[in-house]
Design an enzyme around this catalytic site. Structure first.
Site, PDB file in Angstrom:
ATOM      1  N   ASP A  32     -38.029  46.723   9.251  1.00  0.00           N
ATOM      2  CA  ASP A  32     -38.033  46.473  10.695  1.00  0.00           C
ATOM      3  C   ASP A  32     -39.122  47.303  11.347  1.00  0.00           C
ATOM      4  O   ASP A  32     -39.092  48.528  11.283  1.00  0.00           O
ATOM      5  CB  ASP A  32     -36.674  46.891  11.288  1.00  0.00           C
ATOM      6  CG  ASP A  32     -35.558  45.963  10.861  1.00  0.00           C
ATOM      7  OD1 ASP A  32     -35.638  44.762  11.154  1.00  0.00           O
ATOM      8  OD2 ASP A  32     -34.596  46.448  10.220  1.00  0.00           O
ATOM      9  N   HIS A  63     -39.870  42.256   9.117  1.00  0.00           N
ATOM     10  CA  HIS A  63     -39.440  41.718  10.410  1.00  0.00           C
ATOM     11  C   HIS A  63     -40.217  42.435  11.512  1.00  0.00           C
ATOM     12  O   HIS A  63     -39.969  43.616  11.774  1.00  0.00           O
ATOM     13  CB  HIS A  63     -37.920  41.959  10.533  1.00  0.00           C
ATOM     14  CG  HIS A  63     -37.327  41.512  11.820  1.00  0.00           C
ATOM     15  ND1 HIS A  63     -36.058  41.898  12.214  1.00  0.00           N
ATOM     16  CD2 HIS A  63     -37.793  40.706  12.807  1.00  0.00           C
ATOM     17  CE1 HIS A  63     -35.780  41.350  13.383  1.00  0.00           C
ATOM     18  NE2 HIS A  63     -36.809  40.637  13.771  1.00  0.00           N
ATOM     19  N   GLY A 138     -33.833  45.832  18.043  1.00  0.00           N
ATOM     20  CA  GLY A 138     -34.258  47.145  18.531  1.00  0.00           C
ATOM     21  C   GLY A 138     -33.597  48.324  17.863  1.00  0.00           C
ATOM     22  O   GLY A 138     -34.151  49.397  17.825  1.00  0.00           O
ATOM     23  N   GLY A 141     -26.929  49.236  13.561  1.00  0.00           N
ATOM     24  CA  GLY A 141     -25.573  49.708  13.864  1.00  0.00           C
ATOM     25  C   GLY A 141     -24.905  49.069  15.068  1.00  0.00           C
ATOM     26  O   GLY A 141     -23.964  49.631  15.622  1.00  0.00           O
ATOM     27  N   ASP A 171     -29.386  38.437  10.857  1.00  0.00           N
ATOM     28  CA  ASP A 171     -29.747  39.857  10.906  1.00  0.00           C
ATOM     29  C   ASP A 171     -29.019  40.564  12.048  1.00  0.00           C
ATOM     30  O   ASP A 171     -29.214  40.240  13.216  1.00  0.00           O
ATOM     31  CB  ASP A 171     -31.267  39.966  11.115  1.00  0.00           C
ATOM     32  CG  ASP A 171     -31.791  41.389  11.027  1.00  0.00           C
ATOM     33  OD1 ASP A 171     -31.022  42.285  10.629  1.00  0.00           O
ATOM     34  OD2 ASP A 171     -32.979  41.594  11.355  1.00  0.00           O
ATOM     35  N   GLY A 172     -28.171  41.540  11.684  1.00  0.00           N
ATOM     36  CA  GLY A 172     -27.540  42.395  12.688  1.00  0.00           C
ATOM     37  C   GLY A 172     -26.026  42.350  12.654  1.00  0.00           C
ATOM     38  O   GLY A 172     -25.421  41.280  12.742  1.00  0.00           O
ATOM     39  N   GLY A 173     -25.425  43.516  12.478  1.00  0.00           N
ATOM     40  CA  GLY A 173     -23.966  43.619  12.572  1.00  0.00           C
ATOM     41  C   GLY A 173     -23.209  43.000  11.405  1.00  0.00           C
ATOM     42  O   GLY A 173     -22.037  42.657  11.543  1.00  0.00           O
ATOM     43  N   GLY A 192     -27.855  46.440   7.253  1.00  0.00           N
ATOM     44  CA  GLY A 192     -28.444  47.770   7.342  1.00  0.00           C
ATOM     45  C   GLY A 192     -27.417  48.862   7.188  1.00  0.00           C
ATOM     46  O   GLY A 192     -27.125  49.324   6.075  1.00  0.00           O
ATOM     47  N   SER A 193     -26.822  49.259   8.321  1.00  0.00           N
ATOM     48  CA  SER A 193     -25.950  50.430   8.305  1.00  0.00           C
ATOM     49  C   SER A 193     -24.736  50.263   7.391  1.00  0.00           C
ATOM     50  O   SER A 193     -24.259  51.249   6.823  1.00  0.00           O
ATOM     51  CB  SER A 193     -25.505  50.770   9.729  1.00  0.00           C
ATOM     52  OG  SER A 193     -25.042  49.622  10.390  1.00  0.00           O
TER      53      SER A 193
HETATM   54  C1  DX5 Z   1     -32.300  45.123  14.487  1.00  0.00           C
HETATM   55  C2  DX5 Z   1     -32.892  44.974  13.113  1.00  0.00           C
HETATM   56  C3  DX5 Z   1     -31.878  44.774  12.027  1.00  0.00           C
HETATM   57  C4  DX5 Z   1     -30.949  45.953  11.856  1.00  0.00           C
HETATM   58  C5  DX5 Z   1     -29.784  45.621  10.972  1.00  0.00           C
HETATM   59  O1  DX5 Z   1     -33.325  45.222  15.412  1.00  0.00           O
HETATM   60  O2  DX5 Z   1     -33.746  43.857  13.093  1.00  0.00           O
HETATM   61  O3  DX5 Z   1     -32.529  44.465  10.809  1.00  0.00           O
HETATM   62  O4  DX5 Z   1     -31.612  47.060  11.344  1.00  0.00           O
HETATM   63  O5  DX5 Z   1     -28.941  46.728  10.929  1.00  0.00           O
HETATM   64  P1  DX5 Z   1     -27.349  46.633  11.020  1.00  0.00           P
HETATM   65  O6  DX5 Z   1     -26.887  45.882   9.792  1.00  0.00           O
HETATM   66  O7  DX5 Z   1     -26.896  48.033  11.042  1.00  0.00           O
HETATM   67  O8  DX5 Z   1     -27.011  45.857  12.276  1.00  0.00           O
HETATM   68 ZN    ZN Z   2     -34.447  43.128  11.128  1.00  0.00          ZN
END
Ligand code: DX5
Ligand code: ZN
Length: 210
Positions: A32, A63, A138, A141, A171-173, A192-193
């Site tokens: 990212d 990304h 942005g 988590g 992508d996300g959450g 991610g997290s």
């Molecule tokens: C958000 C990023 C994601 C994010 C995913 O701007 O594009 O790739 O890091 O992280 P989690 O899985 O923690 O939402």
């Molecule tokens: Zn991303």
């Protein structure tokens, strides 16, 4: 369903996190990059990113949350990324797709939670990945936005009905609960997290792949 790991929010520093992803069962490293303009945060240290990833083992899925991707794409091409995803919301996004074609890098288009997925329809035949943001871009988590599901369902149906080949990514959450909502509709899940805030990456990956 393939798993891409984003290291934006991690228990360890970037170097160690990348090492752990490389040693894990993940399918891709998701990188990212943010310019402080398209999104508030800025982590656009390109030289450092190249240094950190130059010995990568996993294929790279990059990304770009940036307004002007072309100079960044040119620099990152030394890493031989498999895919670079740019945002549909930026001005002149088609120019970046042309640049990616020139460099023989697979092309992805990302859309924000507030962007209508139907707007992508004219471009779906020429791209390799659609990345549906299930959080506001942005930071890592954040909580999964449930309305994303309708976009994924429409996209999967349109793809199958028209025999298209692009990958659908979300992508996300994503965690061991939200993954069950989306798994029937996606080819690549980015997490991610849920992975990087733990020590045992393979254990977390297994929970997503169940
Ligand atoms: C958000 C990023 C994601 C994010 C995913 O701007 O594009 O790739 O890091 O992280 P989690 O899985 O923690 O939402
Ligand atoms: Zn991303």
């Amino acid at each position: 369903m393939k798993i891409a790991v984003s290291y934006l929010k991690s228990k360890y520093d970037v170097k160690k996190t990348i090492e752990l992803i490389n040693k894990s069962n993940a399918d891709y490293i998701h990188i990212d990059l943010m310019d402080g303009i398209f999104v508030k945060n800025n982590n656009l240290q390109i030289e450092e990113t190249i240094e950190n990833l130059k010995n990568h083992i996993k294929p790279l899925n990059i990304h770009l949350m940036v307004e002007k991707p072309i100079p960044i794409i040119e620099k990152l091409s030394v890493l031989k990324p498999e895919t670079i995803v740019i945002h549909f919301e930026i001005p002149n996004f088609l120019d970046s797709l042309i640049k990616l074609d020139e460099l023989k890098i697979k092309k992805g288009l990302a859309i924000n939670p507030d962007t209508d997925v139907l707007k992508l329809r004219p471009f779906l035949e020429q791209i390799d990945e659609v990345l549906i943001m299930s959080v506001y871009p942005g930071k890592g988590g954040q909580n999964f936005i449930k309305e994303t599901l309708n976009k994924l369902k429409w996209l999967k149906k349109y793809k199958d009905e028209n025999g298209l080949t692009f990958n659908i990514a979300v992508d996300g959450g994503i965690n061991d609960e939200t993954v069950f909502l989306i798994r029937d509709y996606v080819d690549i899940v980015i997490s991610g997290s849920f992975i990087c805030m733990h020590d045992d990456y393979n254990k977390q990956i297994k929970l997503l792949a169940r």
